[in-house]
Motif scaffolding. Sequence first.
Motif, mmCIF file in Angstrom:
data_model
loop_
_atom_site.group_PDB
_atom_site.id
_atom_site.type_symbol
_atom_site.label_atom_id
_atom_site.label_comp_id
_atom_site.label_asym_id
_atom_site.label_seq_id
_atom_site.Cartn_x
_atom_site.Cartn_y
_atom_site.Cartn_z
ATOM 1 N N CYS A 53 -13.428 -12.908 14.332
ATOM 2 C CA CYS A 53 -12.398 -13.398 13.413
ATOM 3 C C CYS A 53 -13.046 -14.477 12.540
ATOM 4 O O CYS A 53 -14.262 -14.534 12.452
ATOM 5 N N THR A 54 -12.272 -15.337 11.939
ATOM 6 C CA THR A 54 -12.819 -16.321 11.008
ATOM 7 C C THR A 54 -13.573 -17.436 11.723
ATOM 8 O O THR A 54 -14.760 -17.631 11.513
ATOM 9 N N GLY A 55 -12.879 -18.195 12.571
ATOM 10 C CA GLY A 55 -13.500 -19.362 13.189
ATOM 11 C C GLY A 55 -13.854 -19.212 14.643
ATOM 12 O O GLY A 55 -14.476 -20.087 15.226
ATOM 13 N N ASN A 56 -13.415 -18.111 15.270
ATOM 14 C CA ASN A 56 -13.674 -17.834 16.682
ATOM 15 C C ASN A 56 -12.956 -18.817 17.606
ATOM 16 O O ASN A 56 -13.462 -19.207 18.642
ATOM 17 N N ILE A 57 -11.726 -19.198 17.196
ATOM 18 C CA ILE A 57 -10.927 -20.041 18.083
ATOM 19 C C ILE A 57 -9.531 -19.464 18.342
ATOM 20 O O ILE A 57 -8.843 -19.947 19.239
ATOM 21 N N CYS A 58 -9.096 -18.475 17.572
ATOM 22 C CA CYS A 58 -7.745 -17.923 17.752
ATOM 23 C C CYS A 58 -7.784 -16.438 18.114
ATOM 24 O O CYS A 58 -7.700 -16.073 19.273
ATOM 25 N N ARG A 59 -7.919 -15.594 17.104
ATOM 26 C CA ARG A 59 -7.789 -14.154 17.314
ATOM 27 C C ARG A 59 -8.914 -13.564 18.155
ATOM 28 O O ARG A 59 -8.659 -12.811 19.104
ATOM 29 N N GLY A 103 -18.809 -24.447 17.945
ATOM 30 C CA GLY A 103 -18.899 -25.368 19.068
ATOM 31 C C GLY A 103 -17.563 -25.792 19.648
ATOM 32 O O GLY A 103 -17.518 -26.395 20.718
ATOM 33 N N ASN A 104 -16.473 -25.483 18.959
ATOM 34 C CA ASN A 104 -15.146 -25.885 19.436
ATOM 35 C C ASN A 104 -14.613 -24.911 20.477
ATOM 36 O O ASN A 104 -14.937 -23.732 20.467
ATOM 37 N N PRO A 105 -13.737 -25.398 21.353
ATOM 38 C CA PRO A 105 -13.093 -24.508 22.326
ATOM 39 C C PRO A 105 -12.038 -23.646 21.639
ATOM 40 O O PRO A 105 -11.710 -23.861 20.466
ATOM 41 N N ALA A 106 -11.507 -22.705 22.366
ATOM 42 C CA ALA A 106 -10.404 -21.893 21.846
ATOM 43 C C ALA A 106 -9.236 -22.811 21.525
ATOM 44 O O ALA A 106 -8.999 -23.816 22.195
ATOM 45 N N ASP A 107 -8.506 -22.459 20.486
ATOM 46 C CA ASP A 107 -7.324 -23.217 20.083
ATOM 47 C C ASP A 107 -6.365 -23.289 21.275
ATOM 48 O O ASP A 107 -6.108 -22.278 21.921
ATOM 49 N N PRO A 108 -5.817 -24.466 21.580
ATOM 50 C CA PRO A 108 -4.887 -24.583 22.703
ATOM 51 C C PRO A 108 -3.684 -23.640 22.585
ATOM 52 O O PRO A 108 -3.142 -23.192 23.596
ATOM 53 N N ARG A 109 -3.289 -23.320 21.360
ATOM 54 C CA ARG A 109 -2.163 -22.406 21.167
ATOM 55 C C ARG A 109 -2.534 -20.981 21.573
ATOM 56 O O ARG A 109 -1.685 -20.218 22.028
ATOM 57 N N THR A 110 -3.814 -20.635 21.453
ATOM 58 C CA THR A 110 -4.299 -19.338 21.929
ATOM 59 C C THR A 110 -4.167 -19.271 23.444
ATOM 60 O O THR A 110 -3.664 -18.292 23.994
ATOM 61 N N ILE A 111 -4.622 -20.327 24.100
ATOM 62 C CA ILE A 111 -4.543 -20.388 25.564
ATOM 63 C C ILE A 111 -3.085 -20.359 26.009
ATOM 64 O O ILE A 111 -2.728 -19.645 26.959
ATOM 65 N N SER A 112 -2.232 -21.093 25.330
ATOM 66 C CA SER A 112 -0.808 -21.108 25.676
ATOM 67 C C SER A 112 -0.186 -19.725 25.539
ATOM 68 O O SER A 112 0.614 -19.303 26.392
ATOM 69 N N ALA A 113 -0.538 -19.013 24.474
ATOM 70 C CA ALA A 113 0.001 -17.655 24.288
ATOM 71 C C ALA A 113 -0.458 -16.745 25.418
ATOM 72 O O ALA A 113 0.341 -15.971 25.960
ATOM 73 N N LEU A 114 -1.712 -16.826 25.783
ATOM 74 C CA LEU A 114 -2.211 -16.016 26.898
ATOM 75 C C LEU A 114 -1.446 -16.341 28.180
ATOM 76 O O LEU A 114 -1.034 -15.434 28.910
ATOM 77 N N GLN A 115 -1.252 -17.608 28.435
ATOM 78 C CA GLN A 115 -0.534 -18.016 29.644
ATOM 79 C C GLN A 115 0.926 -17.577 29.610
ATOM 80 O O GLN A 115 1.467 -17.145 30.623
ATOM 81 N N ARG A 116 1.577 -17.653 28.449
ATOM 82 C CA ARG A 116 2.968 -17.195 28.335
ATOM 83 C C ARG A 116 3.090 -15.713 28.672
ATOM 84 O O ARG A 116 4.126 -15.249 29.104
ATOM 85 N N HIS A 117 2.000 -14.976 28.451
ATOM 86 C CA HIS A 117 2.013 -13.537 28.693
ATOM 87 C C HIS A 117 1.363 -13.162 30.028
ATOM 88 O O HIS A 117 0.975 -12.013 30.231
ATOM 89 N N GLY A 118 1.249 -14.148 30.920
ATOM 90 C CA GLY A 118 0.857 -13.869 32.288
ATOM 91 C C GLY A 118 -0.628 -13.911 32.595
ATOM 92 O O GLY A 118 -1.034 -13.596 33.712
ATOM 93 N N HIS A 119 -1.453 -14.311 31.649
ATOM 94 C CA HIS A 119 -2.887 -14.387 31.901
ATOM 95 C C HIS A 119 -3.213 -15.729 32.548
ATOM 96 O O HIS A 119 -2.668 -16.761 32.164
ATOM 97 N N THR A 120 -4.091 -15.702 33.514
ATOM 98 C CA THR A 120 -4.390 -16.913 34.279
ATOM 99 C C THR A 120 -5.874 -17.248 34.327
ATOM 100 O O THR A 120 -6.309 -18.013 35.167
#
Length: 167
Positions: A9-15, A49-66
């Motif tokens: 994707c563009t920045g490698n932190i979301c999609r 060098g940045n981590p994944a966007d926290p909103r990406t992690i939150s979306a994964l967690q909302r959908h059952g990923h751990t």
Amino acid sequence: MTFRITVVCTGNICRSPMAEFVLRERIDEAGLADQVVINSAGTTTWEEGNPADPRTISALQRHGHTGDYSGHRARVFDRRSFADDDLVLVADHEHYAVLRRLAAVPEAQDKIRMLRSFDPSGPKGGALSIDDPWFGDDSSFDRTYAEVAAAADGVVDFVRKQLASAD
């Protein structure tokens, strides 16, 4: 044979990290984890060098990923990756165009596919882009997740066929 996939994707932190994590889990569930390597990259240095966007992690967690996503660090796609990658999945048409320009030979260009092209019930042609959720709210990240998840089984089926034909 080891089958290698890079999601871009563009920045490698979301999609792309979202797709990397979902695909890695689906590949594992399919019993192919020992034969497939999945990573992700961006087309720009904006987030390197940045981590994944926290909103990406939150979306994964909302959908059952751990999973543990803390090790992800954004990186830029390197044209030399074409030599190692078997499949390069892009989030939108802009990424597709950028990587087609980076690909030095037709064989490398043939490895580039739109991620949503693997969604059997998804859109076709010009509507294959996954919108960047960066400027949106949780619902934008949930929409991105739904689009990624809908394509994931198609990617797994494709990889399974590629591995079988290599035997």
